[in-house]
Design a protein around this motif. Sequence first.
Motif, mmCIF file in Angstrom:
data_model
loop_
_atom_site.group_PDB
_atom_site.id
_atom_site.type_symbol
_atom_site.label_atom_id
_atom_site.label_comp_id
_atom_site.label_asym_id
_atom_site.label_seq_id
_atom_site.Cartn_x
_atom_site.Cartn_y
_atom_site.Cartn_z
ATOM 1 N N ASP A 276 0.834 -1.210 0.000
ATOM 2 C CA ASP A 276 0.000 0.000 0.000
ATOM 3 C C ASP A 276 0.863 1.252 0.000
ATOM 4 N N LEU A 277 1.938 1.203 0.807
ATOM 5 C CA LEU A 277 2.829 2.353 0.912
ATOM 6 C C LEU A 277 3.491 2.671 -0.426
ATOM 7 N N GLU A 278 3.951 1.652 -1.127
ATOM 8 C CA GLU A 278 4.580 1.860 -2.431
ATOM 9 C C GLU A 278 3.601 2.472 -3.427
ATOM 10 N N GLU A 279 2.351 2.033 -3.376
ATOM 11 C CA GLU A 279 1.352 2.570 -4.312
ATOM 12 C C GLU A 279 1.047 4.032 -4.005
ATOM 13 N N VAL A 280 0.986 4.377 -2.716
ATOM 14 C CA VAL A 280 0.758 5.773 -2.329
ATOM 15 C C VAL A 280 1.913 6.652 -2.807
ATOM 16 N N LYS A 281 3.129 6.129 -2.702
ATOM 17 C CA LYS A 281 4.294 6.888 -3.167
ATOM 18 C C LYS A 281 4.206 7.167 -4.659
ATOM 19 N N VAL B 181 -5.051 17.024 -3.177
ATOM 20 C CA VAL B 181 -4.773 15.603 -3.390
ATOM 21 C C VAL B 181 -3.431 15.225 -2.771
ATOM 22 N N ARG B 182 -2.413 16.078 -2.982
ATOM 23 C CA ARG B 182 -1.083 15.792 -2.428
ATOM 24 C C ARG B 182 -1.116 15.742 -0.902
ATOM 25 N N ASP B 183 -1.833 16.689 -0.277
ATOM 26 C CA ASP B 183 -1.919 16.702 1.186
ATOM 27 C C ASP B 183 -2.569 15.427 1.711
ATOM 28 N N THR B 184 -3.623 14.969 1.013
ATOM 29 C CA THR B 184 -4.300 13.739 1.425
ATOM 30 C C THR B 184 -3.375 12.541 1.313
ATOM 31 N N LEU B 185 -2.632 12.468 0.193
ATOM 32 C CA LEU B 185 -1.711 11.356 -0.009
ATOM 33 C C LEU B 185 -0.563 11.384 0.996
ATOM 34 N N ILE B 186 -0.059 12.570 1.289
ATOM 35 C CA ILE B 186 1.033 12.690 2.277
ATOM 36 C C ILE B 186 0.565 12.212 3.647
ATOM 37 N N ALA B 187 -0.668 12.585 4.027
ATOM 38 C CA ALA B 187 -1.207 12.153 5.316
ATOM 39 C C ALA B 187 -1.384 10.638 5.351
ATOM 40 N N GLU B 188 -1.887 10.076 4.245
ATOM 41 C CA GLU B 188 -2.083 8.626 4.181
ATOM 42 C C GLU B 188 -0.744 7.893 4.218
ATOM 43 N N LYS B 189 0.265 8.442 3.545
ATOM 44 C CA LYS B 189 1.598 7.832 3.557
ATOM 45 C C LYS B 189 2.151 7.784 4.978
ATOM 46 N N SER B 190 2.011 8.905 5.711
ATOM 47 C CA SER B 190 2.497 8.956 7.092
ATOM 48 C C SER B 190 1.774 7.937 7.966
ATOM 49 N N ILE C 286 0.350 5.056 7.010
ATOM 50 C CA ILE C 286 0.780 3.686 6.682
ATOM 51 C C ILE C 286 2.164 3.414 7.250
ATOM 52 N N GLU C 287 3.067 4.381 7.141
ATOM 53 C CA GLU C 287 4.416 4.197 7.685
ATOM 54 C C GLU C 287 4.374 3.930 9.190
ATOM 55 N N THR C 288 3.475 4.643 9.889
ATOM 56 C CA THR C 288 3.330 4.417 11.330
ATOM 57 C C THR C 288 2.819 3.012 11.619
ATOM 58 N N GLU C 289 1.843 2.542 10.813
ATOM 59 C CA GLU C 289 1.318 1.189 10.998
ATOM 60 C C GLU C 289 2.399 0.142 10.772
ATOM 61 N N VAL C 290 3.197 0.346 9.736
ATOM 62 C CA VAL C 290 4.269 -0.603 9.446
ATOM 63 C C VAL C 290 5.273 -0.635 10.598
ATOM 64 N N LYS C 291 5.608 0.545 11.089
ATOM 65 C CA LYS C 291 6.574 0.628 12.188
ATOM 66 C C LYS C 291 6.049 -0.080 13.432
ATOM 67 N N ASN C 292 4.758 0.156 13.753
ATOM 68 C CA ASN C 292 4.179 -0.461 14.952
ATOM 69 C C ASN C 292 4.124 -1.982 14.844
ATOM 70 N N LYS C 293 3.741 -2.474 13.679
ATOM 71 C CA LYS C 293 3.651 -3.926 13.509
ATOM 72 C C LYS C 293 5.032 -4.572 13.502
ATOM 73 N N THR C 294 6.019 -3.869 12.954
ATOM 74 C CA THR C 294 7.367 -4.423 12.929
ATOM 75 C C THR C 294 7.955 -4.532 14.320
ATOM 76 N N GLN C 295 7.555 -3.590 15.194
ATOM 77 C CA GLN C 295 8.097 -3.574 16.548
ATOM 78 C C GLN C 295 7.449 -4.599 17.477
ATOM 79 N N GLN C 296 6.353 -5.209 17.045
ATOM 80 C CA GLN C 296 5.648 -6.193 17.874
ATOM 81 C C GLN C 296 6.343 -7.550 17.795
ATOM 82 N N LYS C 297 7.443 -7.714 18.515
ATOM 83 C CA LYS C 297 8.232 -8.946 18.507
ATOM 84 C C LYS C 297 7.952 -9.772 19.747
#
Length: 229
Positions: free
Chosen positions: A11-16, A27-36, A38-49
């Motif tokens: 999803d992140l790659e497609e938003v980029k 449109v750019r502001d919406t995409l930038i917010a969505e990118k941020s 998704i990045e937070t979600e990825v970071k949180n899930k990666t940290q759940q070890k």
Amino acid sequence: MASAVKELQKDLEEVKVLLEKATRKRVRDTLIAEKSKIETEVKNKTQQKSPRKAELDNEKPAAVVAPITTGYTVKISNYGWDQSDKFVKIYITLTGVQHVPTENVQVHFTERSFDLLVKNLNGKNYSMIVNNLLKPISVEGSSKKVKTDTVIILCRKKAENTRWDYLTQVEKKCKEKEKPSYDTETDPSEGLMNVLKKIYEDGDDDMKRTINKAWVQSRENQAKGETEF
């Protein structure tokens, strides 16, 4: 867990990709917010070890999504400026700059210069260097502000309540060279000749022909008047 992270990264790659193609601010502001987001979600899930996994990793910090690598640096040439009694203010328009981390907007001041570097804004760096400021500034009193789509450079005047007619010494010299000579202590006709010379040098072919014709006619009339006298 790995599957969920993988889907989020897709999803992140497609938003980029969409962000690179988008031109409308909303449109750019919406995409930038969505990118941020998704990045937070990825970071949180990666940290759940699991505890066992953390032990095997020797307590290494959880992996985070690498920031977008910047392709190149864009030189900023368009800006506006004004002044108050205490500050000279330079305004630079950069769409979406309010979304980058604070540490990505860096300004270095000297008594006669400043350089701005905005890192990793939509995959690019933005740089602006201004040397030979018209007058000295206070390095300690100068700063920057980030507003919506705008960076404001605040140069604190070393001598308050003084007016800057130009931003830099170079601009001052260029403007003064363009001014025609109006020295009242010399022959008035010499000042007129300087003006006509400037117009002739900057004019197109039609302007040059018109001036040449007027000059010849003036000389003929002058010679005729002297003969009649």
